[in-house]
Design a protein around this motif. Structure first.
Motif, mmCIF file in Angstrom:
data_model
loop_
_atom_site.group_PDB
_atom_site.id
_atom_site.type_symbol
_atom_site.label_atom_id
_atom_site.label_comp_id
_atom_site.label_asym_id
_atom_site.label_seq_id
_atom_site.Cartn_x
_atom_site.Cartn_y
_atom_site.Cartn_z
ATOM 1 N N GLU A 31 32.168 37.475 51.560
ATOM 2 C CA GLU A 31 31.362 38.851 51.361
ATOM 3 C C GLU A 31 31.820 40.184 51.539
ATOM 4 O OE1 GLU A 31 30.183 38.898 48.330
ATOM 5 O OE2 GLU A 31 29.593 37.285 47.641
ATOM 6 N N ARG A 32 31.994 39.700 52.728
ATOM 7 C CA ARG A 32 32.751 41.154 53.199
ATOM 8 C C ARG A 32 34.140 41.317 53.351
ATOM 9 N NH1 ARG A 32 28.888 39.275 57.211
ATOM 10 N NH2 ARG A 32 30.671 38.459 59.254
ATOM 11 N N MET A 33 34.395 40.805 52.696
ATOM 12 C CA MET A 33 36.397 40.205 52.984
ATOM 13 C C MET A 33 36.071 40.881 51.394
ATOM 14 S SD MET A 33 37.206 36.625 54.732
ATOM 15 C CE MET A 33 38.582 36.944 54.253
ATOM 16 N N ARG A 34 35.391 40.417 50.457
ATOM 17 C CA ARG A 34 35.321 41.257 48.641
ATOM 18 C C ARG A 34 35.013 42.926 48.635
ATOM 19 N NH1 ARG A 34 31.029 41.358 45.026
ATOM 20 N NH2 ARG A 34 31.788 41.472 43.224
ATOM 21 N N SER A 35 34.147 43.249 49.987
ATOM 22 C CA SER A 35 33.911 44.672 49.859
ATOM 23 C C SER A 35 35.102 44.860 49.948
ATOM 24 C CB SER A 35 32.602 44.596 51.048
ATOM 25 O OG SER A 35 31.718 43.918 49.844
ATOM 26 N N HIS A 36 36.413 44.982 51.174
ATOM 27 C CA HIS A 36 37.438 45.363 51.582
ATOM 28 C C HIS A 36 37.982 45.587 50.986
ATOM 29 C CE1 HIS A 36 35.874 46.345 55.618
ATOM 30 N NE2 HIS A 36 35.362 45.340 56.325
ATOM 31 N N LYS A 37 38.407 44.293 50.188
ATOM 32 C CA LYS A 37 39.203 44.158 49.093
ATOM 33 C C LYS A 37 38.846 45.364 48.197
ATOM 34 C CE LYS A 37 38.878 42.352 45.875
ATOM 35 N NZ LYS A 37 38.009 42.568 43.991
ATOM 36 N N ASN A 38 37.471 45.587 47.309
ATOM 37 C CA ASN A 38 37.079 46.705 46.746
ATOM 38 C C ASN A 38 37.032 47.207 46.810
ATOM 39 O OD1 ASN A 38 36.685 44.070 44.598
ATOM 40 N ND2 ASN A 38 34.134 44.551 45.777
ATOM 41 N N PHE A 39 36.927 47.991 48.290
ATOM 42 C CA PHE A 39 37.204 49.325 48.478
ATOM 43 C C PHE A 39 39.005 50.040 48.403
ATOM 44 C CE2 PHE A 39 38.387 52.596 52.268
ATOM 45 C CZ PHE A 39 37.515 53.423 52.052
ATOM 46 N N VAL A 40 39.609 49.294 49.282
ATOM 47 C CA VAL A 40 41.314 49.156 48.930
ATOM 48 C C VAL A 40 42.195 49.466 47.718
ATOM 49 C CG1 VAL A 40 43.470 48.269 49.921
ATOM 50 C CG2 VAL A 40 41.739 48.364 51.198
ATOM 51 N N PHE A 41 41.335 48.225 46.899
ATOM 52 C CA PHE A 41 41.615 48.582 45.344
ATOM 53 C C PHE A 41 41.795 50.196 45.170
ATOM 54 C CE2 PHE A 41 40.980 48.430 41.082
ATOM 55 C CZ PHE A 41 42.097 47.923 40.430
ATOM 56 N N GLU A 42 40.279 49.964 45.195
ATOM 57 C CA GLU A 42 40.232 51.697 43.886
ATOM 58 C C GLU A 42 40.853 52.746 45.083
ATOM 59 O OE1 GLU A 42 38.244 52.532 41.832
ATOM 60 O OE2 GLU A 42 37.290 50.820 41.377
ATOM 61 N N ALA A 43 41.161 52.821 46.112
ATOM 62 C CA ALA A 43 41.880 53.756 46.864
ATOM 63 C C ALA A 43 43.143 53.850 47.010
ATOM 64 C CB ALA A 43 41.928 53.481 48.822
ATOM 65 N N CYS A 44 43.930 52.773 45.984
ATOM 66 C CA CYS A 44 44.884 52.575 45.690
ATOM 67 C C CYS A 44 45.444 53.070 44.583
ATOM 68 C CB CYS A 44 45.809 51.299 46.466
ATOM 69 S SG CYS A 44 45.699 50.317 48.122
ATOM 70 N N ILE A 45 44.198 53.434 43.130
ATOM 71 C CA ILE A 45 44.831 53.523 42.649
ATOM 72 C C ILE A 45 44.169 54.687 42.204
ATOM 73 C CG2 ILE A 45 44.705 51.165 41.075
ATOM 74 C CD1 ILE A 45 42.234 51.766 40.512
ATOM 75 N N THR A 46 44.929 55.606 40.918
ATOM 76 C CA THR A 46 44.427 56.682 39.977
ATOM 77 C C THR A 46 43.391 57.267 39.428
ATOM 78 O OG1 THR A 46 46.398 57.237 38.758
ATOM 79 C CG2 THR A 46 47.030 57.530 41.640
ATOM 80 N N GLU A 47 43.042 58.212 39.206
ATOM 81 C CA GLU A 47 42.355 57.763 37.839
ATOM 82 C C GLU A 47 42.964 57.784 35.936
ATOM 83 O OE1 GLU A 47 38.872 58.410 35.687
ATOM 84 O OE2 GLU A 47 39.443 58.601 37.496
ATOM 85 N N SER A 48 43.879 58.005 36.146
ATOM 86 C CA SER A 48 45.340 57.322 35.287
ATOM 87 C C SER A 48 45.134 55.615 34.964
ATOM 88 C CB SER A 48 46.229 57.615 35.464
ATOM 89 O OG SER A 48 46.334 59.869 35.037
ATOM 90 N N ALA A 49 45.289 55.130 36.654
ATOM 91 C CA ALA A 49 45.313 53.694 36.316
ATOM 92 C C ALA A 49 43.641 53.892 36.245
ATOM 93 C CB ALA A 49 45.310 53.085 37.986
ATOM 94 N N ARG A 50 42.784 53.780 35.947
ATOM 95 C CA ARG A 50 41.447 52.824 35.736
ATOM 96 C C ARG A 50 41.372 53.648 34.223
ATOM 97 N NH1 ARG A 50 40.889 57.248 40.447
ATOM 98 N NH2 ARG A 50 40.005 55.238 42.221
ATOM 99 N N GLU A 51 41.688 54.641 33.950
ATOM 100 C CA GLU A 51 41.752 54.755 32.686
ATOM 101 C C GLU A 51 42.560 53.599 31.313
ATOM 102 O OE1 GLU A 51 40.039 57.083 30.168
ATOM 103 O OE2 GLU A 51 39.664 57.673 32.181
ATOM 104 N N LEU A 52 43.477 52.693 32.187
ATOM 105 C CA LEU A 52 44.029 51.555 31.271
ATOM 106 C C LEU A 52 42.817 50.859 31.789
ATOM 107 C CD1 LEU A 52 47.807 51.654 33.415
ATOM 108 C CD2 LEU A 52 47.143 52.760 31.426
ATOM 109 N N PHE A 53 42.270 50.421 32.416
ATOM 110 C CA PHE A 53 41.191 49.083 32.556
ATOM 111 C C PHE A 53 40.336 49.323 32.187
ATOM 112 C CE2 PHE A 53 42.523 49.729 37.297
ATOM 113 C CZ PHE A 53 44.123 49.270 36.946
ATOM 114 N N ARG A 54 39.737 50.569 31.392
ATOM 115 C CA ARG A 54 38.644 50.671 31.091
ATOM 116 C C ARG A 54 38.713 50.594 29.110
ATOM 117 N NH1 ARG A 54 37.856 56.458 34.337
ATOM 118 N NH2 ARG A 54 36.497 55.844 35.919
#
Length: 245
Positions: free
Chosen positions: A222-245
């Motif tokens: 579970e802690r590994m997953r939290s780190h994974k989520n944090f890294v993913f969000e840090a790696c993408i921009t708002e333009s990328a997020r718009e593609l996923f919404r």
């Protein structure tokens, strides 16, 4: 964040063993959960040896049994009981962490039930492979920096667009829990028309002092997953997020 169009193409949890698990244990564990899957297949490796000094002599073929592979009808949920590792994988479409966690937990419990000794886990890893698809028209060029904060840097002297790239880093991300991250991004062929695609591959892992108790092991994941989520969000921009919404 939860995205309606999450770019996840594969989620994987892998546990590697220092001692091989016997075939009888694997077969018993498989029998406990085989009813939840459509396919139940053996995994084998074929070793072929040829004698180059003897003309016409047929090659020797040796078969080595590796373990069992269980998969759903759509081949999207997969469990591998191997003598050297346990692997649970979910392919796209990703149905969420709770669903993935339930499948791997059930499979892991089945394996633990029939193994009389403590499992000697030498590495535990949580890996998520993402494919980011960007609509383009013929002749359009894509600036990777518009979508990723983790991308190659080129000298300004290069006037023509980049045709492909591969960037990879490895680093420690949690000293207290001894967690490391392998981060890989590259241009990949797109299965969609009028689309440019690139991957973002995150592998969070630990290779020593793996917990022996199941509750501590899942707490670590579970802690590994939290780190994974944090890294993913840090790696993408708002333009990328718009593609996923």
């Amino acid at each position: 964040m939860n995205y309606p169009r999450a770019p996840i193409t594969e989620a994987v949890v892998e546990m590697r063993f220092g001692r091989q698990i016997d075939r009888e244990t694997i077969e018993k564990a498989t029998s406990l959960i085989a009813g939840d899957f459509f396919y139940n297949e053996e995994e084998q490796i074929f070793n072929i040896a040829m004698d180059a000094d003897v003309v016409g002599k047929p090659p020797k073929v040796k078969t080595e049994w590796l373990g069992r592979k269980l998969s759903s009808l759509e081949r999207t949920d997969l469990v591998f009981f191997r003598q050297s590792s346990f692997v649970c994988s979910r392919l796209a479409p990703y149905m969420g962490w709770d669903n993935f966690r339930e499948i791997m937990g059930t499979a892991w419990t089945a394996l633990r039930k029939h193994y009389s000794q403590p499992l000697d886990v030498t590495r535990v890893g949580l890996r998520y492979v993402n494919r980011i698809d960007i609509p383009v028209q013929e002749g359009d060029s894509i600036d990777i920096d518009d979508y990723l904060n983790f991308a190659p840097r080129s000298p300004q002297a290069f006037e023509l667009p980049m045709l492909g790239y591969v960037v990879q880093t490895q680093r420690q991300i949690d000293v207290e829990n001894d967690l490391y991250l392998s981060l890989l991004s590259s241009a990949v062929p797109s299965p969609l028309i009028n689309t440019a695609s690139f991957s973002l591959d995150l592998d969070v892992y630990r290779e020593k002092n793996i917990p022996k108790r199941d509750d501590e092991l899942w707490s670590l994941i579970e802690r590994m997953r939290s780190h994974k989520n944090f890294v993913f969000e840090a790696c993408i921009t708002e333009s990328a997020r718009e593609l996923f919404r």
